[in-house]
Every structure is written in structure tokens, then in C-alpha cells.
Design an enzyme around this catalytic site. Structure first.
Site, PDB file in Angstrom:
ATOM      1  N   CYS A  49      13.168   6.105  -7.500  1.00 31.00           N
ATOM      2  CA  CYS A  49      13.293   5.299  -8.669  1.00 31.00           C
ATOM      3  C   CYS A  49      14.604   5.535  -9.361  1.00 31.00           C
ATOM      4  O   CYS A  49      15.329   4.603  -9.726  1.00 31.00           O
ATOM      5  CB  CYS A  49      12.256   5.548  -9.412  1.00 31.00           C
ATOM      6  SG  CYS A  49      10.557   4.932  -8.712  1.00 31.00           S
ATOM      7  N   ARG A  92      12.812  10.522  -0.437  1.00 28.10           N
ATOM      8  CA  ARG A  92      13.617   9.432  -0.874  1.00 28.10           C
ATOM      9  C   ARG A  92      14.700   9.778  -1.807  1.00 28.10           C
ATOM     10  O   ARG A  92      14.218  10.442  -2.902  1.00 28.10           O
ATOM     11  CB  ARG A  92      13.007   8.274  -1.167  1.00 28.10           C
ATOM     12  CG  ARG A  92      12.260   7.569  -0.335  1.00 28.10           C
ATOM     13  CD  ARG A  92      11.394   6.146  -0.494  1.00 28.10           C
ATOM     14  NE  ARG A  92      10.360   6.551  -1.407  1.00 28.10           N
ATOM     15  CZ  ARG A  92       9.281   5.750  -1.843  1.00 28.10           C
ATOM     16  NH1 ARG A  92       9.634   4.520  -1.669  1.00 28.10           N
ATOM     17  NH2 ARG A  92       8.512   6.031  -2.613  1.00 28.10           N
ATOM     18  N   VAL A 124       5.220  -4.140  -4.012  1.00 28.12           N
ATOM     19  CA  VAL A 124       6.030  -3.760  -2.922  1.00 28.12           C
ATOM     20  C   VAL A 124       7.313  -2.988  -3.154  1.00 28.12           C
ATOM     21  O   VAL A 124       7.611  -3.034  -4.425  1.00 28.12           O
ATOM     22  CB  VAL A 124       6.521  -5.247  -2.281  1.00 28.12           C
ATOM     23  CG1 VAL A 124       4.983  -5.819  -1.719  1.00 28.12           C
ATOM     24  CG2 VAL A 124       7.065  -6.386  -2.781  1.00 28.12           C
ATOM     25  N   THR A 168      11.319  -2.326  -3.832  1.00 21.46           N
ATOM     26  CA  THR A 168      12.365  -3.206  -4.375  1.00 21.46           C
ATOM     27  C   THR A 168      13.752  -2.127  -4.067  1.00 21.46           C
ATOM     28  O   THR A 168      14.381  -1.745  -5.082  1.00 21.46           O
ATOM     29  CB  THR A 168      12.201  -3.471  -5.913  1.00 21.46           C
ATOM     30  OG1 THR A 168      11.721  -2.305  -6.477  1.00 21.46           O
ATOM     31  CG2 THR A 168      11.100  -4.641  -6.025  1.00 21.46           C
ATOM     32  N   ALA A 196       0.961  -1.187  -0.006  1.00 18.87           N
ATOM     33  CA  ALA A 196       0.027   0.143   0.042  1.00 18.87           C
ATOM     34  C   ALA A 196       0.976   1.225  -0.002  1.00 18.87           C
ATOM     35  O   ALA A 196       0.640   2.221   0.822  1.00 18.87           O
ATOM     36  CB  ALA A 196      -1.117  -0.071   1.388  1.00 18.87           C
ATOM     37  N   GLY A 197       1.881   1.515  -1.050  1.00 24.20           N
ATOM     38  CA  GLY A 197       2.683   2.463  -0.977  1.00 24.20           C
ATOM     39  C   GLY A 197       2.249   3.555  -2.123  1.00 24.20           C
ATOM     40  O   GLY A 197       1.316   3.690  -2.423  1.00 24.20           O
ATOM     41  N   SER A 211      18.954  20.993 -12.666  1.00 23.14           N
ATOM     42  CA  SER A 211      18.543  21.382 -11.608  1.00 23.14           C
ATOM     43  C   SER A 211      19.703  20.904 -10.683  1.00 23.14           C
ATOM     44  O   SER A 211      20.766  20.492 -11.131  1.00 23.14           O
ATOM     45  CB  SER A 211      17.458  20.047 -11.157  1.00 23.14           C
ATOM     46  OG  SER A 211      18.141  18.911 -11.286  1.00 23.14           O
TER      47      SER A 211
HETATM   48  P1  NAD Z   1       6.746   1.823  -1.049  1.00 25.88           P
HETATM   49  O1  NAD Z   1       7.887   1.641  -0.020  1.00 25.88           O
HETATM   50  O2  NAD Z   1       5.834   3.165  -0.859  1.00 25.88           O
HETATM   51  O3  NAD Z   1       5.750   0.922  -0.646  1.00 25.88           O
HETATM   52  C1  NAD Z   1       5.986  -0.573  -0.480  1.00 25.88           C
HETATM   53  C2  NAD Z   1       4.683  -1.096   0.577  1.00 25.88           C
HETATM   54  O4  NAD Z   1       4.937  -2.624   0.316  1.00 25.88           O
HETATM   55  C3  NAD Z   1       5.137  -0.661   1.989  1.00 25.88           C
HETATM   56  O5  NAD Z   1       4.105  -0.080   2.500  1.00 25.88           O
HETATM   57  C4  NAD Z   1       5.591  -1.963   2.576  1.00 25.88           C
HETATM   58  O6  NAD Z   1       5.042  -2.031   3.798  1.00 25.88           O
HETATM   59  C5  NAD Z   1       4.790  -3.055   1.817  1.00 25.88           C
HETATM   60  N1  NAD Z   1       5.427  -4.500   1.670  1.00 25.88           N
HETATM   61  C6  NAD Z   1       6.477  -4.789   1.751  1.00 25.88           C
HETATM   62  N2  NAD Z   1       6.530  -6.329   1.760  1.00 25.88           N
HETATM   63  C7  NAD Z   1       5.489  -6.677   1.876  1.00 25.88           C
HETATM   64  C8  NAD Z   1       4.654  -7.932   1.829  1.00 25.88           C
HETATM   65  N3  NAD Z   1       5.545  -9.180   1.881  1.00 25.88           N
HETATM   66  N4  NAD Z   1       3.511  -8.252   2.173  1.00 25.88           N
HETATM   67  C9  NAD Z   1       2.779  -6.919   2.215  1.00 25.88           C
HETATM   68  N5  NAD Z   1       3.277  -5.657   2.133  1.00 25.88           N
HETATM   69  C10 NAD Z   1       4.562  -5.530   1.841  1.00 25.88           C
HETATM   70  O7  NAD Z   1       7.040   1.761  -2.386  1.00 25.88           O
HETATM   71  P2  NAD Z   1       6.602   2.148  -3.731  1.00 25.88           P
HETATM   72  O8  NAD Z   1       7.369   3.835  -4.227  1.00 25.88           O
HETATM   73  O9  NAD Z   1       4.918   2.159  -3.937  1.00 25.88           O
HETATM   74  O10 NAD Z   1       7.216   1.375  -4.804  1.00 25.88           O
HETATM   75  C11 NAD Z   1       6.725  -0.064  -4.992  1.00 25.88           C
HETATM   76  C12 NAD Z   1       7.449  -0.384  -6.301  1.00 25.88           C
HETATM   77  O11 NAD Z   1       7.057   0.284  -7.534  1.00 25.88           O
HETATM   78  C13 NAD Z   1       8.647  -0.386  -6.224  1.00 25.88           C
HETATM   79  O12 NAD Z   1       9.222  -1.432  -6.925  1.00 25.88           O
HETATM   80  C14 NAD Z   1       9.260   0.841  -7.310  1.00 25.88           C
HETATM   81  O13 NAD Z   1      10.506   1.006  -7.990  1.00 25.88           O
HETATM   82  C15 NAD Z   1       8.028   0.846  -8.197  1.00 25.88           C
HETATM   83  N6  NAD Z   1       7.566   2.229  -8.615  1.00 25.88           N
HETATM   84  C16 NAD Z   1       7.553   3.297  -7.989  1.00 25.88           C
HETATM   85  C17 NAD Z   1       7.221   4.465  -8.315  1.00 25.88           C
HETATM   86  C18 NAD Z   1       7.026   5.624  -7.435  1.00 25.88           C
HETATM   87  O14 NAD Z   1       6.932   6.932  -7.948  1.00 25.88           O
HETATM   88  N7  NAD Z   1       7.324   5.566  -6.181  1.00 25.88           N
HETATM   89  C19 NAD Z   1       6.920   4.581  -9.550  1.00 25.88           C
HETATM   90  C20 NAD Z   1       7.104   3.288 -10.463  1.00 25.88           C
HETATM   91  C21 NAD Z   1       7.471   2.288  -9.919  1.00 25.88           C
HETATM   92  C1  UDX Z   2      10.220   8.867 -12.033  1.00 24.55           C
HETATM   93  C2  UDX Z   2       9.563   8.546 -13.277  1.00 24.55           C
HETATM   94  O1  UDX Z   2       9.414   9.807 -14.248  1.00 24.55           O
HETATM   95  C3  UDX Z   2       8.343   7.693 -13.584  1.00 24.55           C
HETATM   96  O2  UDX Z   2       8.014   7.408 -14.733  1.00 24.55           O
HETATM   97  C4  UDX Z   2       8.559   6.359 -12.616  1.00 24.55           C
HETATM   98  O3  UDX Z   2       7.592   5.640 -12.533  1.00 24.55           O
HETATM   99  C5  UDX Z   2       9.072   6.806 -11.499  1.00 24.55           C
HETATM  100  O4  UDX Z   2      10.396   7.457 -11.225  1.00 24.55           O
HETATM  101  P1  UDX Z   2       9.518  10.438  -9.934  1.00 24.55           P
HETATM  102  O5  UDX Z   2      10.896   9.840  -9.334  1.00 24.55           O
HETATM  103  O6  UDX Z   2       8.263  10.243  -9.201  1.00 24.55           O
HETATM  104  O7  UDX Z   2       9.248   9.445 -11.477  1.00 24.55           O
HETATM  105  O8  UDX Z   2       9.697  11.782 -10.669  1.00 24.55           O
HETATM  106  P2  UDX Z   2      10.176  12.548 -11.917  1.00 24.55           P
HETATM  107  O9  UDX Z   2       9.323  13.631 -12.215  1.00 24.55           O
HETATM  108  O10 UDX Z   2      10.551  11.646 -12.697  1.00 24.55           O
HETATM  109  O11 UDX Z   2      11.492  13.350 -11.182  1.00 24.55           O
HETATM  110  C6  UDX Z   2      12.554  12.785 -10.792  1.00 24.55           C
HETATM  111  C7  UDX Z   2      13.622  13.641 -10.367  1.00 24.55           C
HETATM  112  O12 UDX Z   2      14.314  14.356 -11.365  1.00 24.55           O
HETATM  113  C8  UDX Z   2      13.278  14.685  -9.491  1.00 24.55           C
HETATM  114  O13 UDX Z   2      14.213  15.132  -8.363  1.00 24.55           O
HETATM  115  C9  UDX Z   2      13.074  15.937 -10.225  1.00 24.55           C
HETATM  116  O14 UDX Z   2      13.274  17.117  -9.710  1.00 24.55           O
HETATM  117  C10 UDX Z   2      13.947  15.722 -11.347  1.00 24.55           C
HETATM  118  N1  UDX Z   2      14.043  16.332 -12.537  1.00 24.55           N
HETATM  119  C11 UDX Z   2      12.937  16.042 -13.357  1.00 24.55           C
HETATM  120  C12 UDX Z   2      14.863  17.136 -13.115  1.00 24.55           C
HETATM  121  O15 UDX Z   2      15.957  17.537 -12.223  1.00 24.55           O
HETATM  122  N2  UDX Z   2      14.915  17.602 -14.261  1.00 24.55           N
HETATM  123  C13 UDX Z   2      13.955  17.416 -15.103  1.00 24.55           C
HETATM  124  O16 UDX Z   2      13.931  18.040 -16.264  1.00 24.55           O
HETATM  125  C14 UDX Z   2      12.750  16.475 -14.697  1.00 24.55           C
END
Ligand code: NAD
Ligand code: UDX
Length: 478
Positions: free
Chosen positions: A276, A346, A89, A91, A12-13, A269
Site C-alpha cells: 500500500c 509485496r 480488487v 489497484t 478475495a484478497g 527501520s
Molecule cells: P489482492 O491482490 O490480495 O486481492 C485482489 C483480488 O481481486 C485478487 O485475488 C484478484 O484475483 C481479484 N480480482 C481482480 N480483478 C477481479 C475481477 N474483475 N473480478 C473478480 N476478482 C478480481 O489485493 P488486496 O491486498 O486485497 O487489496 C485490494 C485493494 O484494497 C487494493 O486497492 C488495496 O490498495 C486496498 N487495500 C489493501 C490493504 C492491504 O493491507 N492489503 C489495506 C487497505 C486497502
Molecule cells: C498500511 C496502513 O497502515 C493501513 O492502514 C492501510 O490500510 C494499508 O497500508 P500495512 O502496509 O499492512 O498497512 O502495514 P503497516 O503496519 O502500515 O506497515 C507498513 C510498513 O511500514 C511495514 O514494512 C512496516 O514494517 C513499516 N513500518 C511501520 C515501519 O518501518 N515503522 C513503523 O513505525 C511502522
């Protein structure tokens, strides 16, 4: 399996929560349950203050929660009842053992897969939504198959998520494309169709791309690597601009109007942050090393190195401009989140800028509109940032008011591009600061001419605004 009625999302992230809120709102015929190990996180999803800040998310959750959207710690129940399960979850980069500092830590993925295998009593489509190295779906399938009960069948799909934080709702509502990777077989196709049918409630069919699982997994890493590479490229050019008198905004505009290059992700920037980009590029680097492709690994590694350089370079510029010493000087830090419109810190560049300034014993007054103070302290006292938490407490003041942060400060450092920073009364702020008053605009968001008119010494990324009299550097082209 073509008719999915119940969806469960493990995790639930930042991805699981918003993704499921959209599915629930667009598919009233589907019941969506988001499960997590963390009771605290689930409590927040069930409260008025959601665990993450995303524009538009509160309304969406309120609209569906308790109807066809549920948040729960009953993981086993969620799995049992579902036809389709997203694994969403975390990674993170591994911080121990083989691949430390580069490989993705797949322990959460594996434990989710094992839990599914342990409790499922009916066939499931398991969808890998987390970002993973190529062939992770194969490992998930292996675990499921090795532990399956009689009559229970699994199809594993890759469906990477491309949302960006701060614009998650919009990105999910109108995705450029949805990617689904699956097994090239009749069952594989049926599973792909079942997931595709969910998305087709709101995404045009033509925008749903299907492919083999490995291509799908690699496409996600590649997309993030390309985006991060663009930022590192323009940041590298920003250094050249500062040394020559060129203006990085003008250069970005000039190249961005070339339709082959395009205008997006060319904003120089203080460096990219977020959970990510660094993780996924490192993941790709590690993959290449494991595949015995060291030259490819080195190529992508430089994207990270350029980002480190940019953060260090910016902090150094602040120190140099402040007469080569910031010891005991109050410096206001505006912005701690890794980008605007999120409370996520993060890998925020702000953390590293603060670290470099704390290393020089600067006194920091930090303000961010959305980041909790406990989070800031937790980030700044992390062992990778400081080995002396007491010293951090002595050097850092956290404020809820930007005017308070800037009072009696020598400088303001803009680390995040929050819109509200543009609208402050900079005359009032100037009057309350020590002179000469400096502003370091690490996001190029302020009206520099106006600030100079007030009397500020202004420095920004990728553009020399004034002769660097303090550091004695020449502005002439070499
Ligand atoms: P997050 O840390 O916000 O959430 C992950 C959740 O998973 C946590 O709340 C954790 O408690 C839960 N969890 C872990 N192991 C578990 C288990 N075995 N059972 C139940 N719950 C469990 O992470 P996030 O930012 O949502 O990212 C999740 C994935 O999506 C990662 O692989 C990340 O790279 C990818 N992703 C993230 C973003 C982003 O913008 N944050 C965008 C695209 C892809
Ligand atoms: C990124 C990817 O864009 C998204 O597709 C993927 O699913 C998760 O990772 P996010 O990290 O949430 O998304 O934000 P993003 O808008 O990509 O910005 C990432 C970082 O790059 C930020 O610190 C932002 O300020 C910086 N950034 C972005 C720059 O410095 N310059 C830019 O032109 C764009």
C-alpha cells in the site's frame, strides 16, 4: 435498500477475505459471498490452508464458512443475488503506458464495474473498497449508468479500508473509524445508511464518519501518505543519529510523548514495505501532477525517495562493515515478509536488501517463518530485481531453519521484526558462524548488549553501537 440481506465482495484478497469474514461473523442475518477470478485462490479460501496468514482469521472463517460466508468463482451469480457489492480488487501501480510507475492501474476496477453492469437485474449499492485515485467512484458510476438495464439503479459509495496486514482481524473488529463517502442526495443518503447499518452491528455509530465521495477517496490516500511520511521522517533522523551518536529510539520516544505528535509509526527501520504505502503515495504524486500541482507532487515524492535511500543505506552499511566486500560471503537473511505476522512480501524491504547484496555477489541464506520458498524465488528473480535468474539460484539458499541459515555465515541481517527472532539461542548461533560474527539488526528488536557480550559485532538502525573501526568513520559530532 436500507435492509441489506445479501452482500457480494468482488476480490478475495487480503482485504476482501478478512473484511467479509468479519461482516459474516458480526451479521448472522446477512449472507456474504466473496467472489474472485482465481479458482486457485477460492479453493484455498475453501480449504484448511487459507491463502493468507492473519492472526485470528482461521477461526473466524471456520466459524462462518458454509453458514453465511461463501467463497466462489461464480461472479455473475454473486452479483445478481446481492443487494450490496464491495469492489475489493487490486489497484497496483501501473507498469505500462501513461502514468507508468506512478498511477494506479484501474483496469481491475473497471472490469468489475462492467461485470456488474452486464449482469445486474436489480438495483445495487456498489461500494468502492479498493484504494483508488480521487474521482474513481465517479468513473464507476458512469460505467454503471451508461450500461444500466431498465429499472436497475445504482448508488456508488466510497468505503476505504484501513486495516493493516498482520493485525487485520483486530483492525476490522475495532476500527478507529469507518469512512463512508456518498452522493449528497436522498438516494445517496439512503445508500450510506444501508452500509452504515451493516457496520453498526459492531462499530459504534459515532465511529462511522460520512462525507462526500471525493473527500472519502482522498482521505485514504492522505492517511497512507501521512503514515509513510512519518516512517520516512524517522528514518531520515536515524541517519543523523548514526552520524552523531544520538539514539533514534530515544529521539522517537522524546518526540512521541508530545501529544501533538503521538508515539505510533515512529519505529525506524530498514524502510517501509507492503502493497500500500509506496503505491498510494505514488498514486497521490500522480494525482497532483495531473492536477497541475507539481510542487505538491515533489513534496510527496520525497517520502518515497527517503525510503529508497534507507534501504540502500542499510545494505551499504552491511557491505562496509564486512570489510567492504561481501563477494562469496554467506549472509543469513532473517525475515522476508514486509512486516511480522504476515506472509506477504509485496514491496518487502528484504527483497531490496537481498538485491543489493546479490549485486555484490554475496551468498544469501534466507529464512522466514511464513513466506513460501517459491514466493521468495519469484520475488528475487523478478526482472526489476535481477536480470539473471540462474545467478539468483546460485547465490541464494532457502532454509526452513534459522540455525541452518546462520551456520558458517559471516553475518545475520534482520529484515523483518518477527517475534521469534528475539528468542533464538544466539550463543549457539555464534558458535556456528565465521568470526568476526556480525549481526545487523534492521528492526531494532534484539538485545544488543547481550549479543555484544557473546562476541558479536552488532550494527543497528539509528544508533552507533561500536566505533566503526573497519570503515574508519569517526563517531564524534561534526
Ligand atoms: P489482492 O491482490 O490480495 O486481492 C485482489 C483480488 O481481486 C485478487 O485475488 C484478484 O484475483 C481479484 N480480482 C481482480 N480483478 C477481479 C475481477 N474483475 N473480478 C473478480 N476478482 C478480481 O489485493 P488486496 O491486498 O486485497 O487489496 C485490494 C485493494 O484494497 C487494493 O486497492 C488495496 O490498495 C486496498 N487495500 C489493501 C490493504 C492491504 O493491507 N492489503 C489495506 C487497505 C486497502
Ligand atoms: C498500511 C496502513 O497502515 C493501513 O492502514 C492501510 O490500510 C494499508 O497500508 P500495512 O502496509 O499492512 O498497512 O502495514 P503497516 O503496519 O502500515 O506497515 C507498513 C510498513 O511500514 C511495514 O514494512 C512496516 O514494517 C513499516 N513500518 C511501520 C515501519 O518501518 N515503522 C513503523 O513505525 C511502522
Amino acid at each position: 435498500m436500507a435492509d441489506v440481506k445479501r452482500v457480494c465482495c468482488i476480490g478475495a484478497g487480503y482485504v476482501g477475505g478478512p473484511t467479509c469474514a468479519i461482516i459474516a461473523s458480526k451479521c448472522p442475518d446477512i449472507t456474504v459471498t466473496v467472489v474472485d477470478l482465481s479458482q486457485a485462490r477460492i479453493n484455498e479460501w475453501n480449504s484448511d490452508k487459507l491463502p493468507i496468514f492473519e492472526p485470528g482469521l482461521d477461526d473466524l472463517v471456520k466459524q462462518c464458512r458454509g453458514k453465511n460466508l461463501f467463497f466462489s468463482t461464480e461472479i455473475e451469480k454473486g452479483i445478481k443475488e446481492a443487494d450490496l457489492i464491495f469492489i475489493s480488487v487490486n489497484t497496483p501501480t501501473k507498469n505500462y503506458g501513461i502514468g507508468k510507475g506512478r498511477a494506479a492501474d484501474l483496469k481491475y476496477i473497471e472490469s468489475a464495474a462492467r461485470k456488474i453492469a452486464e449482469v445486474a437485474v436489480s438495483s445495487k449499492i456498489v461500494v468502492e473498497k479498493s484504494t483508488v485515485p480521487v474521482k474513481a467512484a465517479e468513473s464507476i458510476a458512469h460505467i454503471l449508468q451508461a450500461n444500466h438495464r431498465r429499472g436497475v439503479h445504482y448508488q456508488v459509495l466510497s468505503n476505504p479500508e484501513f486495516l493493516a496486514e498482520g493485525t487485520a482481524v483486530k483492525d476490522l473488529m475495532y476500527p478507529d473509524r469507518v469512512l463512508i463517502g456518498g452522493e449528497l442526495s436522498e438516494e445517496g443518503n439512503r445508500a450510506i445508511m444501508a452500509l452504515s447499518n451493516i457496520y453498526q452491528h459492531w462499530v459504534p455509530k459515532d465511529n462511522i464518519i460520512t462525507m462526500n465521495t471525493w473527500s472519502s477517496e482522498l482521505s485514504k490516500l492522505t492517511a497512507n501518505a501521512f503514515l509513510a511520511q512519518r516512517i520516512s521522517s524517522i528514518n531520515a533522523i536515524s541517519a543523523v543519529c548514526e552520524a552523531t551518536g544520538a539514539d533514534v529510539s530515544e529521539v522517537a520516544h522524546a518526540i512521541g510523548t508530545d501529544s501533538r505528535i503521538g508515539p505510533k509509526f515512529l519505529q525506524a527501520s530498514v524502510g517501509f514495505g507492503g502493497s500500500c504505502f509506496q503505491k498510494d503515495v505514488l498514486n497521490l504524486v500522480y494525482l497532483c501532477e495531473c492536477l497541475n500541482l507539481p510542487d505538491v507532487a515533489v513534496y510527496w515524492q520525497t517520502v518515497i525517495e527517503m525510503n529508497e535511500f534507507q534501504k540502500r543505506r542499510f545494505a551499504r552499511r552491511v557491505i562496509e562493515a564486512l570489510f567492504n566486500t561481501v563477494t562469496n560471503k554467506r549472509i543469513a537473511i532473517f525475515g522476508f515478509a514486509f512486516k511480522k505476522d504476515t506472509g506477504d512480501t509485496r514491496e518487502s524491504p528484504s527483497i531490496y536488501i537481498c538485491k543489493y547484496l546479490m549485486d555484490e555477489q554475496a551468498k544469501l541464506a534466507i529464512y522466514d517463518p511464513k513466506v513460501d520458498h517459491e514466493q521468495m524465488i519469484s520475488d528475487l528473480t523478478h526482472p526489476s530485481i535481477s536480470d539473471n535468474p540462474t545467478r539468483v539460484q546460485e547465490l541464494v539458499t532457502l532454509t526452513k531453519d534459522p540455525y541452518e541459515a546462520a551456520r558458517s555465515a559471516h553475518a545475520i541481517v534482520i529484515c523483518t521484526e518477527w517475534d521469534e527472532f528475539k528468542d533464538y539461542d544466539y550463543q549457539k548461533i555464534y558458535d556456528s558462524m565465521l568470526k568476526p560474527a556480525f549481526i545487523f539488526d534492521g528492526r531494532m528488536i534484539l538485545d544488543h548488549k547481550q549479543l555484544q557480550k557473546i562476541g558479536y559485532h552488532v550494527e543497528t538502525i539509528g544508533k552507533r553501537l561500536s566505533d566503526d573501526v573497519h570503515t574508519g568513520k569517526s563517531t564524534s559530532v561534526p
